[in-house]
Design a protein around this motif. Structure first.
Motif, PDB file in Angstrom:
ATOM      1  N   HIS A 102     -63.339  77.115 -75.481  1.00  0.00           N
ATOM      2  CA  HIS A 102     -63.869  76.371 -74.458  1.00  0.00           C
ATOM      3  C   HIS A 102     -65.340  76.975 -74.170  1.00  0.00           C
ATOM      4  O   HIS A 102     -65.428  78.217 -74.277  1.00  0.00           O
ATOM      5  CB  HIS A 102     -62.975  76.884 -73.068  1.00  0.00           C
ATOM      6  N   VAL A 103     -66.178  75.910 -74.140  1.00  0.00           N
ATOM      7  CA  VAL A 103     -67.833  76.332 -74.125  1.00  0.00           C
ATOM      8  C   VAL A 103     -67.955  76.752 -72.472  1.00  0.00           C
ATOM      9  O   VAL A 103     -67.767  75.929 -71.450  1.00  0.00           O
ATOM     10  CB  VAL A 103     -68.670  75.585 -74.492  1.00  0.00           C
ATOM     11  N   LEU A 104     -68.387  77.967 -72.229  1.00  0.00           N
ATOM     12  CA  LEU A 104     -68.539  78.338 -70.598  1.00  0.00           C
ATOM     13  C   LEU A 104     -70.043  77.792 -70.518  1.00  0.00           C
ATOM     14  O   LEU A 104     -70.966  77.707 -71.255  1.00  0.00           O
ATOM     15  CB  LEU A 104     -68.329  80.121 -70.506  1.00  0.00           C
ATOM     16  N   HIS A 105     -70.220  77.440 -69.199  1.00  0.00           N
ATOM     17  CA  HIS A 105     -71.506  77.370 -68.100  1.00  0.00           C
ATOM     18  C   HIS A 105     -72.398  76.613 -69.344  1.00  0.00           C
ATOM     19  O   HIS A 105     -73.470  77.228 -69.699  1.00  0.00           O
ATOM     20  CB  HIS A 105     -72.201  78.698 -68.013  1.00  0.00           C
ATOM     21  N   LEU A 106     -72.335  75.430 -69.888  1.00  0.00           N
ATOM     22  CA  LEU A 106     -73.113  74.760 -70.870  1.00  0.00           C
ATOM     23  C   LEU A 106     -74.220  74.366 -69.913  1.00  0.00           C
ATOM     24  O   LEU A 106     -74.433  73.888 -68.895  1.00  0.00           O
ATOM     25  CB  LEU A 106     -72.384  73.715 -71.162  1.00  0.00           C
ATOM     26  N   SER A 107     -75.391  74.598 -70.339  1.00  0.00           N
ATOM     27  CA  SER A 107     -76.899  74.218 -69.962  1.00  0.00           C
ATOM     28  C   SER A 107     -77.705  73.455 -70.796  1.00  0.00           C
ATOM     29  O   SER A 107     -78.473  72.668 -70.346  1.00  0.00           O
ATOM     30  CB  SER A 107     -77.603  75.543 -69.330  1.00  0.00           C
ATOM     31  N   SER A 108     -77.532  73.232 -72.006  1.00  0.00           N
ATOM     32  CA  SER A 108     -78.162  72.641 -73.138  1.00  0.00           C
ATOM     33  C   SER A 108     -77.659  71.218 -73.058  1.00  0.00           C
ATOM     34  O   SER A 108     -76.621  71.112 -73.669  1.00  0.00           O
ATOM     35  CB  SER A 108     -78.408  73.131 -74.259  1.00  0.00           C
ATOM     36  N   GLY A 109     -78.589  70.166 -72.745  1.00  0.00           N
ATOM     37  CA  GLY A 109     -78.060  68.671 -72.967  1.00  0.00           C
ATOM     38  C   GLY A 109     -78.155  68.694 -74.593  1.00  0.00           C
ATOM     39  O   GLY A 109     -77.534  67.492 -75.070  1.00  0.00           O
ATOM     40  N   ASP A 110     -79.131  69.157 -75.282  1.00  0.00           N
ATOM     41  CA  ASP A 110     -78.901  69.010 -76.570  1.00  0.00           C
ATOM     42  C   ASP A 110     -77.659  69.076 -77.523  1.00  0.00           C
ATOM     43  O   ASP A 110     -77.466  68.657 -78.498  1.00  0.00           O
ATOM     44  CB  ASP A 110     -80.107  69.795 -77.373  1.00  0.00           C
ATOM     45  N   ALA A 111     -76.808  69.930 -77.010  1.00  0.00           N
ATOM     46  CA  ALA A 111     -75.562  70.156 -77.645  1.00  0.00           C
ATOM     47  C   ALA A 111     -74.439  69.070 -77.423  1.00  0.00           C
ATOM     48  O   ALA A 111     -73.395  69.247 -78.090  1.00  0.00           O
ATOM     49  CB  ALA A 111     -75.109  71.391 -77.143  1.00  0.00           C
ATOM     50  N   LEU A 112     -74.636  68.176 -76.606  1.00  0.00           N
ATOM     51  CA  LEU A 112     -73.624  67.414 -76.083  1.00  0.00           C
ATOM     52  C   LEU A 112     -73.257  66.526 -77.307  1.00  0.00           C
ATOM     53  O   LEU A 112     -71.996  66.060 -77.611  1.00  0.00           O
ATOM     54  CB  LEU A 112     -74.023  66.301 -75.079  1.00  0.00           C
ATOM     55  N   PRO A 113     -74.040  65.889 -78.173  1.00  0.00           N
ATOM     56  CA  PRO A 113     -73.589  65.064 -79.280  1.00  0.00           C
ATOM     57  C   PRO A 113     -72.923  65.761 -80.361  1.00  0.00           C
ATOM     58  O   PRO A 113     -71.874  65.425 -80.756  1.00  0.00           O
ATOM     59  CB  PRO A 113     -74.996  64.525 -80.123  1.00  0.00           C
ATOM     60  N   LEU A 114     -73.100  67.081 -80.535  1.00  0.00           N
ATOM     61  CA  LEU A 114     -72.064  67.925 -81.328  1.00  0.00           C
ATOM     62  C   LEU A 114     -70.743  68.154 -80.758  1.00  0.00           C
ATOM     63  O   LEU A 114     -69.626  67.935 -81.415  1.00  0.00           O
ATOM     64  CB  LEU A 114     -72.955  69.268 -81.680  1.00  0.00           C
ATOM     65  N   ILE A 115     -70.734  68.328 -79.272  1.00  0.00           N
ATOM     66  CA  ILE A 115     -69.526  68.545 -78.790  1.00  0.00           C
ATOM     67  C   ILE A 115     -68.630  67.281 -78.730  1.00  0.00           C
ATOM     68  O   ILE A 115     -67.600  67.184 -79.056  1.00  0.00           O
ATOM     69  CB  ILE A 115     -69.746  68.860 -77.333  1.00  0.00           C
ATOM     70  N   ALA A 116     -69.500  66.017 -78.499  1.00  0.00           N
ATOM     71  CA  ALA A 116     -68.611  64.890 -78.305  1.00  0.00           C
ATOM     72  C   ALA A 116     -68.094  64.562 -79.979  1.00  0.00           C
ATOM     73  O   ALA A 116     -66.956  64.246 -79.828  1.00  0.00           O
ATOM     74  CB  ALA A 116     -69.502  63.851 -77.866  1.00  0.00           C
ATOM     75  N   ALA A 117     -68.874  64.655 -81.007  1.00  0.00           N
ATOM     76  CA  ALA A 117     -68.362  64.576 -82.081  1.00  0.00           C
ATOM     77  C   ALA A 117     -67.332  65.507 -82.679  1.00  0.00           C
ATOM     78  O   ALA A 117     -66.311  64.873 -83.243  1.00  0.00           O
ATOM     79  CB  ALA A 117     -69.600  64.956 -83.226  1.00  0.00           C
ATOM     80  N   ALA A 118     -67.332  66.915 -82.317  1.00  0.00           N
ATOM     81  CA  ALA A 118     -66.173  67.670 -82.508  1.00  0.00           C
ATOM     82  C   ALA A 118     -64.830  67.158 -82.038  1.00  0.00           C
ATOM     83  O   ALA A 118     -63.753  67.074 -82.521  1.00  0.00           O
ATOM     84  CB  ALA A 118     -66.617  69.027 -82.068  1.00  0.00           C
TER      85      ALA A 118
END
Length: 446
Positions: free
Chosen positions: A235-251
């Motif tokens: 579980h990724v805590l306190h996400l603040s970077s919108g740039d990480a979202l495509p990586l998260i969605a793909a995973a």
């Protein structure tokens, strides 16, 4: 409903099936039925009619630093849970730092539970901690009922809770995956942080440059790779970077067992509005720009981000210096989280059902409490918040129940006033008046 001791009635009850006029029957601290609004009230049962105020399930906040024992001048269980109750939160899960000792052994967990036992106004569970040298303690902590394990991939800010390097992360995650546990991770890469400009001083722009998005993005990529390799739950805590979202969605699309949270301050505040020297806005990772905030809201809407939690991390006022490099990094937000998120959510076209999903149902599911928390449904604990969604108030730090009146929301006008909060069918706060602590200490269900 014949056995009901209490009936709560509202024209707007938020249930898993939607919002409707309903009567909620309660007996023995448990919801026994959700019935039509005009259902008869049994003889001997008490009726509480909230009219047009909204009855919603008590919030479940799975990311709170209570700091008790050891740093109780920062916060304590009595004050933290009062603030939570005042904000409609009925369950919290306490992080393993910044208390002394940290919750990294069974003995330390016992100390934490003894400290909290007679002070909790709401129900309280505990995370364990994953440190470089405590792999042997992880399974015993799991067996003792912690909800999972917190790890940092960069320095935590306190010496007694060191971060994991990639080899240590792999070792801890393999152990946790072996017994089906959950690792929750502060994901910032220390090498990217070290390479970023570290100027210090009062300018928020300089602080923001010192915690770049790529530090989050890289750490999340490493975490995903480890979770994929081990088929581990992370579980990724306190996400603040919108740039990480495509990586998260793909995973997630490929089946990596990954969930993600963000926080009210990332959803409601922006870097552009932080005054120089105003370190009450400092947190790590940092509050970023308005365009980044929009990406987080889009990810909540499409389900890439699962839930919203406070990351309540207070300190004494003297640690909030005017120098962003040396000031304590943490935002105190328990009492204001529901109102802050609702204020921005409604502006963006979301409804209270969305807020309940992000702040109650999804958080209960994250920690395995979905069979008894996070929903107004038969068989669940009778935990409720009563909200006047259109009422507004201006945040006065002196009116907060946190131990220290420091808040990034000072002077803001927020929508949504919590009229009362109920725990297992008992009203524990109404109009600022509290009962004696009635919270229970929780252990993991499964």
């Amino acid at each position: 409903m014949s056995d009901a001791e209490l009936v709560l009635r509202s024209r707007r009850v938020i249930t898993p099936e939607g919002t409707r006029a309903a009567s909620v029957a309660v007996a023995g601290g448990t919801i026994t039925a959700v019935l039509p609004y005009d259902a008869g009230v049994p003889d001997g049962a008490r009726l509480e009619d909230f009219g047009d105020d909204v009855l919603l399930p008590g919030l479940v906040d799975t990311h709170v630093h209570v700091n008790d024992p050891g740093r109780t001048e920062w916060e304590g269980f009595r004050t933290a849970t009062r603030a939570a109750a005042a904000g409609g939160i009925t369950t919290l899960v306490d992080m393993p730092l910044n208390s002394l000792p940290p919750t990294t052994t069974v003995d330390h967990l016992r100390t934490k539970r003894e400290t909290a036992a007679d002070k909790a106004h709401i129900d309280v569970g505990f995370w364990g901690g994953a440190l470089p040298d405590n792999v042997k303690d992880l399974r015993p902590l799991h067996d003792a009922g912690v909800f999972g394990f917190k790890a940092f991939l960069s320095p935590s800010g306190v010496d007694e809770f060191p971060h994991l390097d990639q080899e240590q992360l792999a070792r801890s995650l393999a152990e946790i995956a072996g017994f089906g546990g959950l690792l929750v991770v502060h994901a910032e890469d220390p090498h990217h942080l070290a390479a970023a400009p570290q100027q210090g001083g009062p300018k928020y722009a300089d602080f923001l440059a010192s915690r770049p998005r790529d530090a989050e993005d890289t750490a999340i990529a490493h975490l995903i790779a480890q979770a994929r390799r081990l088929d581990a739950r992370v579980h990724v805590l306190h996400l603040s970077s919108g740039d990480a979202l495509p990586l998260i969605a793909a995973a997630r699309a490929e089946g990596v067992r990954l969930t993600v949270e963000t926080c009210p301050h990332y959803l409601t505040l922006t870097a552009e509005e932080v005054p120089d020297g105003a370190s009450e806005f400092k947190c790590c990772p940092p509050i970023r720009e308005a365009a980044n905030r929009d990406l987080l809201w889009q990810a909540l809407a499409d389900g890439t981000i699962d839930c919203v939690v406070t990351d309540h991390s207070p300190s004494t006022p003297d640690l909030k210096t005017g120098d962003f490099a040396t000031a304590w990094g943490g935002i105190a937000g328990l009492q204001l989280s529901l109102s802050a998120v609702w204020t921005e959510a409604r502006r963006r076209g979301h409804d209270l059902e969305d807020v309940v999903r992000w702040m109650s149902a999804s958080t209960a599911r994250l920690v395995g409490l979905e069979s008894r928390k996070g929903a107004i449904a038969a068989g669940h604990d009778a935990d409720f918040a009563v909200l006047a969604p259109d009422a507004t108030f201006t945040v006065d730090p002196a009116a907060l129940h946190h131990r220290n009146p420091v808040t990034a929301y000072a002077g803001r006008t927020l929508s949504g006033v919590v009229r009362s909060t109920w725990l297992r069918g008992e009203r524990i706060v109404a109009d600022g008046e509290f009962t004696e602590p009635k919270g229970r200490l929780l252990i993991r269900d499964h």
